[in-house]
Design an enzyme around this catalytic site. Structure first.
Site, short mmCIF file in Angstrom:
data_model
loop_
_atom_site.label_atom_id
_atom_site.label_comp_id
_atom_site.label_asym_id
_atom_site.label_seq_id
_atom_site.Cartn_x
_atom_site.Cartn_y
_atom_site.Cartn_z
CE LYS A 22 -2.78 3.86 -9.40
NZ LYS A 22 -2.46 4.25 -8.01
N GLY A 53 -8.93 5.06 -5.58
CA GLY A 53 -8.02 4.00 -5.98
C GLY A 53 -6.91 3.73 -4.97
#
Length: 284
Positions: free
Chosen positions: A68, A131
Site C-alpha cells: 500500500k 496501514g
C-alpha cells in the site's frame, strides 16, 4: 471486458472478486476482477506486476498488504486521501497514467456514517497503527473525532502516525499498554486496527472489563464478522461499525473510481451480496 486487479500477498481467499463482479452484473458492465497474488514483497515484484497488467489493458487495480505504501511511488497522480494517509489501495489506470486513491479512508467514513449518521466520533481509543490504522485514523477526524489515543506494540509506528495527525492539525497522543484500560473508560469510541480477532489470530486486543460507557466501536477485522472485540462491545451496549462495513464501502468506492459508474442503490447491493455469499452475522 473491463479487467480489474488486486495485487497483494495471501489474497487467495479474498471476497473482492465476488463483490466487484456482482457490481458489474448489477450495473450491466462486463467486469472481470482478477487476483494478482505475489510470492515476493519486493518493490520490483510489485512494479513488474503493475506494468504487466497495464500492458494487458486493465482499467485499475486494488492494492493490499504489503504494497500500500510502495504503490504510492508508482503513481503519476495522487488524490487528497493518499496525501493525508500516505498510502494507497486503489490505482486507476487511465490515459497512460496511474492515479492513486485511498478507499480504506473513504470507505471507513462511508461505513461509519451509515451506522452512526451525523454522530460525532468524539474521543477515540485506537489499538493498532499499521496501514489500515492510518487510513482509519485520518477518517476518524472527518467524522468528528476530537482526540485520538493510539497504542501499538510498534511504538515507533504509533508515534509516526500521531506526528502525522498532529502535523495535519488534529490532536493525537500515543499511550502505553498499561494506560489503555483507564483511557478506554473515558472515550466515546473504541477502534481495533490490529489483526487480533482474525481466524488466524483469535482473541480480543482489549480486556472485556474495558468495555462499557462508550458510545460506539469499530473493528477492522471481518473474518470472522462477529469478532470477540465486537461481541464485547455489543454486550456493553455500544453501536457497532464492522470490518465488513469497511470492506463493502471501500470496494464500492473503488468500483466507482474504476468504472466511472455510481452505485446509488446501496441497500439492495448490500442485501444481495450478504445473501449470495452467506455473509452471516448476529451483530450487523
Amino acid at each position: 471486458m473491463q479487467y480489474i486487479g488486486l495485487i497483494g500477498q495471501s489474497i487467495s481467499a479474498s471476497r473482492s472478486p465476488s463483490l466487484h463482479n456482482m457490481l458489474g452484473e448489477l450495473k450491466q458492465l462486463p467486469v472481470s476482477y482478477e487476483l494478482q497474488e505475489l510470492d515476493s514483497s519486493a518493490v520490483e515484484a510489485f512494479t513488474e506486476r503493475l506494468s504487466l497488467i497495464r500492458e494487458k489493458g486493465f482499467i485499475g487495480t486494488n492494492v493490499t498488504f504489503p504494497f500500500k505504501q510502495i504503490a504510492v511511488d508508482s503513481a503519476d497522480e495522487v488524490n487528497d486521501s493518499v496525501k493525508k494517509v500516505g498510502s494507497t489501495n486503489t490505482l486507476l489506470l487511465k490515459d497512460g497514467k496511474v492515479c492513486a486513491f485511498n478507499t480504506d479512508y473513504t470507505g471507513f467514513i462511508r461505513g461509519y456514517r451509515t451506522r452512526l449518521a451525523d454522530q460525532a466520533a468524539g474521543k477515540v481509543l485506537m489499538i493498532g497503527a499499521g496501514g489500515v490504522g492510518r487510513a482509519v485514523a485520518f477518517g476518524l477526524f472527518e467524522v468528528g473525532a476530537t482526540e485520538l489515543f493510539i497504542t501499538d506494540l510498534n511504538v515507533a509506528g504509533a508515534e509516526a502516525l500521531a506526528q502525522s495527525l498532529n502535523d495535519a492539525g488534529y490532536k493525537a497522543t500515543v499511550i502505553a499498554a498499561d494506560e489503555v484500560a483507564d483511557i478506554a473508560k473515558g472515550v466515546d469510541g473504541l477502534v481495533n486496527c490490529t489483526p487480533v480477532g482474525h481466524y488466524k489470530t483469535p482473541g480480543n486486543p482489549l480486556a472485556a472489563s474495558a468495555f462499557g460507557g462508550q458510545k460506539w466501536a469499530f473493528d477492522a477485522v471481518y473474518t470472522p464478522l462477529d469478532t470477540e472485540f465486537l461481541k464485547a462491545a455489543n454486550a456493553a451496549g455500544l453501536t457497532i461499525v464492522s470490518g465488513f462495513d469497511l470492506f463493502f464501502y471501500q470496494a464500492l468506492d473503488a468500483f466507482e473510481i474504476f468504472t466511472g459508474v455510481q452505485v446509488d442503490d446501496v441497500t439492495p447491493v448490500w442485501n444481495q451480496f450478504r445473501e449470495k455469499y452467506e455473509v452471516v452475522s448476529d451483530l450487523i
